[in-house]
Design an enzyme around this catalytic site. Structure first.
Site, PDB file in Angstrom:
ATOM      1  N   GLN B 126     -24.315   2.058 -18.069  1.00  0.00           N
ATOM      2  CA  GLN B 126     -24.559   3.291 -17.320  1.00  0.00           C
ATOM      3  C   GLN B 126     -23.413   3.581 -16.360  1.00  0.00           C
ATOM      4  O   GLN B 126     -23.178   2.802 -15.440  1.00  0.00           O
ATOM      5  CB  GLN B 126     -25.870   3.125 -16.532  1.00  0.00           C
ATOM      6  N   GLY B 127     -22.711   4.679 -16.574  1.00  0.00           N
ATOM      7  CA  GLY B 127     -21.605   5.044 -15.691  1.00  0.00           C
ATOM      8  C   GLY B 127     -22.009   6.110 -14.693  1.00  0.00           C
ATOM      9  O   GLY B 127     -21.684   7.292 -14.860  1.00  0.00           O
ATOM     10  N   SER B 129     -22.699   5.271 -10.711  1.00  0.00           N
ATOM     11  CA  SER B 129     -22.166   5.036  -9.360  1.00  0.00           C
ATOM     12  C   SER B 129     -20.647   5.039  -9.329  1.00  0.00           C
ATOM     13  O   SER B 129     -19.987   4.632 -10.300  1.00  0.00           O
ATOM     14  CB  SER B 129     -22.657   3.681  -8.830  1.00  0.00           C
ATOM     15  N   GLU B 245     -40.144   6.538 -16.928  1.00  0.00           N
ATOM     16  CA  GLU B 245     -40.609   5.149 -17.039  1.00  0.00           C
ATOM     17  C   GLU B 245     -40.401   4.345 -15.770  1.00  0.00           C
ATOM     18  O   GLU B 245     -39.982   3.199 -15.820  1.00  0.00           O
ATOM     19  CB  GLU B 245     -39.888   4.437 -18.195  1.00  0.00           C
ATOM     20  N   GLU B 388     -34.685   2.007   0.610  1.00  0.00           N
ATOM     21  CA  GLU B 388     -34.661   2.991   1.700  1.00  0.00           C
ATOM     22  C   GLU B 388     -34.692   4.409   1.129  1.00  0.00           C
ATOM     23  O   GLU B 388     -35.372   5.278   1.665  1.00  0.00           O
ATOM     24  CB  GLU B 388     -33.418   2.782   2.577  1.00  0.00           C
TER      25      GLU B 388
END
Lengths: 378, 401
Positions: B126-127, B129, B245, B388
């Site tokens: 997953q790209g 951040s 999900e 948070e």
């Protein structure tokens, strides 16, 4: 697995909520507290009309044929308004004792009177030396003629002074802490030798210290089997835990709503205090604890009639711990987030705080049940 | 209201249990039981076994190679898989890119990628951040400019889990730097990790493992046919992906399995002259975790059973409660396992071995792994939207503050 309410359950919840919304403003509650027993006789009759007082009893006894889910819904609604009436003492605690251990004659004589709002009962089991130990019974019952003679003292009996009849536990055999030999009796509160000292608890609800000296009880007033009272007491306490878990959820909901309202309206430094992230996160944590408490109250309702006694007791102990911790977090932070006003007698949040505090110390507190669970770790 | 599973659901669970018992290779099970992070090979092996049974893509509809299970069945599957204990299927493949392609992909993209994702023939990463875009994901800067039929991608991604194993990366890139709202200039691309111009650099995390990476894109050409959804509408895809999900995020089965292991291990360790399992402090800690797991289990059931009824696929705001409480529990249960090991959980055998010797590790293996796991799972309250951020979501979505 199903978390939906039936149509009947929704109707029940709505009608209870409507009745309480009409009759339980915070100022009205103050006037009920000023009545002789500290609760509203008039409202008690309305509970009877609505079928709430016979809720868990079979229809053949004038009841509603409801189960633990129905009781949960009612207790949650009562908790939301901090209702003062002896519902827990009469319908839940002694109601459970009668339902599970009562003879046909006892049930058909007493349950309809409860359902009609004609009789208040109290569960007189705890003693001053016992703290939370259910087997620590020093009150004695000695045979006299065909009946029994009771001697001893009962402590922090919820609504003990309002009750017309008491369900009293006493030793018919065995020593202190012996699980065998405890017997339950139905005692007329006006009988010779019964003395009661009534006082308010920290949340305003009433309780009593009761002394019994040479109180005569007929054999027909033995509730259940002689010497086999403990399993019934266990069930009564479990029913009390399940009911007060729901009541605490109602109280937590009310505190959460009050706190949110306050965060949105109270201005400091020229803006609502709810714009401060530290307070937002505290409110989010209160929500998480409320949901944890709600899940546990649901678990209690779904487990309290579980036939496997060990499984039932284990789950109910978890409920008491989970709800105790959740309600402590929510109520302590509700007062904290209100600041000074939360400390005052005139403001509602402190009353909810004290109800949750009292509930935590009924039927074994968090530490007591956590310690029981720890004993069971394998 | 009824807590019990229907006979049908119980039969379903028994069917899963029997399958896991008979088909999970013993060596993989033992490594998982001792608390190892599943290797790439173990994950692939198990996911392919599941896929042959039609269960790997457990949350997908039947027409795309999934079992077509209800939310309750998916919850039971995840828990039984964790309790086995078996490696979990690749979340990048199964709960991220799969559902995204089902929802937004072209027919060609679905045909090409879904079967391979289910069978983990392609390992996805997953790209999302970037160094300047963590919780504030929409501030991402990696740029994709059109050039003929391609995009040319330049920039950097970070915290890219398992990029060093990956065949493909689904990435958010900025296609319109001038968009009025930052969210409106983002597109969602599928990038072949073998494309020239991609550099993967390891980040060693505090547990000593290589799981995370930096990924650099230097004039990387990506055909426009590998964009998912419309140009500049990638944020919609990302929001769908992040909301999909979420109920699995509590990983309750994993926490249960870790506590069970810690109890077993505590029989072998000593405390104050007795087995640790008899120590009142230890027992109280286990009891408290039991209460917390039970409460979370019921909350999870409430969320999942609401999904079962609603069918709108929208994430419940309570999913944020599951994320926070679930990860806190996961952290607490791995901490428990480490504490059972005590001083024996503190040596860093991997470092010692790297430095000099051919001597075997002294272990115990489970204690070494418990510490690795404890350290690794500090990330659980950071990834998937920090805890948070979850509280911010609750503040807005539920509390209206």
């Amino acid at each position: 697995m199903d978390f939906d309410l039936t149509e009947e359950q929704r109707l029940l919840r709505d009608s209870v909520e409507r009745l309480l919304a009409d009759h339980y403003g915070f100022d009205r509650r103050r006037s009920y507290l000023a009545e002789p027993n500290g609760w509203s006789r008039a409202l008690w009759s309305q509970y009877a009309e609505l079928g709430l007082l016979g809720l868990p009893f079979a229809e053949s006894y004038g009841g509603f044929g409801g189960g633990p889910i129905e009781v949960m819904l009612v207790m949650e609604a009562l908790g939301r308004v901090l209702a003062l009436e002896p519902y827990l003492a009469t319908v839940v605690l002694t109601g459970t004792a009668l339902r599970l251990a009562g003879s046909e004659a006892q049930k058909s004589r007493i349950l309809p009177q409860i359902a009609e709002g004609q009789m208040i009962l109290a569960f007189a089991h705890g003693e001053r030396q016992a703290r939370y130990d259910l087997t620590d019974v020093l009150t004695t019952a000695k045979p006299k003629g065909s009946g029994w003679l009771l001697d001893g003292a009962k402590s922090v009996v919820l609504h003990g002074a309002d009750a017309g009849r008491l369900v009293v536990s006493a030793r018919t055999s065995g020593e202190r802490d012996d699980p065998e030999g405890i017997t339950l009796f139905l005692v007329d509160a006006a009988a010779n030798g019964v003395a009661r000292r009534s006082y308010p608890m920290r949340d305003g609800t009433r309780a009593a210290e009761i002394s019994l000296s040479d109180v005569e009880v007929g054999s027909e007033d033995v509730l259940g089997e002689v010497g086999k009272g403990l399993p019934v007491i266990d069930r009564v306490v479990e029913a009390g835990i399940a009911a007060t878990a729901a009541e605490a959820v109602g109280a937590m909901e009310a505190m959460q709503a009050m706190t949110l309202e306050y965060l949105k309206t109270r201005q400091q430094f020229g803006r609502p205090i709810g714009e401060n992230q530290v307070l937002q996160h505290r409110a989010a944590e209160m929500l998480m604890e409320l949901e944890r408490g709600r899940s546990m109250a649901m678990l209690a309702a779904m487990m309290v009639e579980e036939p496997d006694a060990a499984e039932r007791a284990h789950n109910i102990a978890m409920v008491k711990v989970g709800v105790g911790q959740a309600s402590k977090f929510v109520s302590q932070n509700a007062v904290q987030l209100h600041g000074g006003i939360g400390m005052t007698e005139e403001y509602a949040v402190g009353h909810y705080f004290r109800r949750c505090m009292v509930i935590e110390h009924l039927f074994g507190d968090t530490a007591h049940h956590l310690s029981r669970l720890a004993d069971q770790v394998e | 209201m009824d807590l019990r599973y229907t006979a049908e659901k119980l039969a379903f669970r028994d069917e899963l249990r029997a399958f896991f018992r008979d088909n999970l290779p013993g060596d993989i099970r033992e490594r998982m039981r001792l608390g190892h992070a599943p290797s790439k090979a173990d994950t692939v092996t198990w996911q392919r076994i599941l896929n042959r049974r039609g269960w790997a893509a457990y949350s997908w509809p039947k027409e795309y190679g999934g079992p077509g299970w209800t939310p309750v069945q998916r919850m039971i599957f995840l828990e039984e898989n964790q309790l086995a204990p078996a490696p979990e299927v690749s979340s990048f493949n199964i709960t991220m890119i799969g559902p995204v392609l089902v929802q937004f992909g072209t027919e060609e993209q679905k045909q090409r990628f879904l079967p391979r994702a289910a069978n983990i023939d392609d390992w996805w990463c997953q790209g999302f951040s970037e160094p300047g875009a963590g919780s504030d994901l929409a501030s991402l800067k990696t740029a994709a400019k059109r050039d003929g039929d391609d995009y040319v991608v330049n920039g950097q991604k970070i915290w890219t889990s398992t990029a060093h194993h990956a065949d493909w990366c689904f990435a958010l890139v900025r296609t319109n730097p001038q968009a009025k709202k930052r969210q409106e200039g983002i597109s969602f691309l599928l990038i072949d990790m073998k494309t020239p111009g991609i550099t993967v650099r390891p980040i060693i995390s505090i547990d000593g493992s290589h799981h995370l990476n930096e990924v650099f894109f230097d004039d990387v050409r990506v055909p426009m046919s590998l964009r998912v959804g419309e140009e500049n509408r990638g944020w919609d895809v990302a929001k769908f992906l992040l909301g999909h999900e979420r109920t699995g995020i509590a990983r309750l089965g994993k926490s249960k399995e870790r506590v069970k292991f810690a109890r077993e291990a505590a029989r072998e360790m000593r405390a104050n002259g007795k087995p640790l399992i008899e120590d009142p402090g230890f027992r109280q800690r286990v009891a408290q975790l039991g209460v917390d797991m039970k409460a979370l289990e019921i909350t999870q059931m409430r969320v999942v059973s609401a999904h079962d009824k609603s069918h709108d696929g929208k994430p419940d705001a309570l999913s944020s409660v599951l994320k926070v409480k679930g990860t806190e529990l996961l952290q607490a249960t791995t901490e428990l396992a480490m504490d059972v090991g005590g001083p024996l959980a503190m040596p860093d055998w991997a470092q010692e071995l790297a430095a000099l010797s051919n001597e075997p590790e002294l272990g115990p293996e489970w204690a070494t792994e418990a510490t690795r796991s404890y350290l690794f799972l500090r990330a659980a309250s950071i990834y998937g939207g920090t805890n948070e951020i979850q509280k911010n979501i609750l503040t807005k979505a539920v509390l209206g503050l």
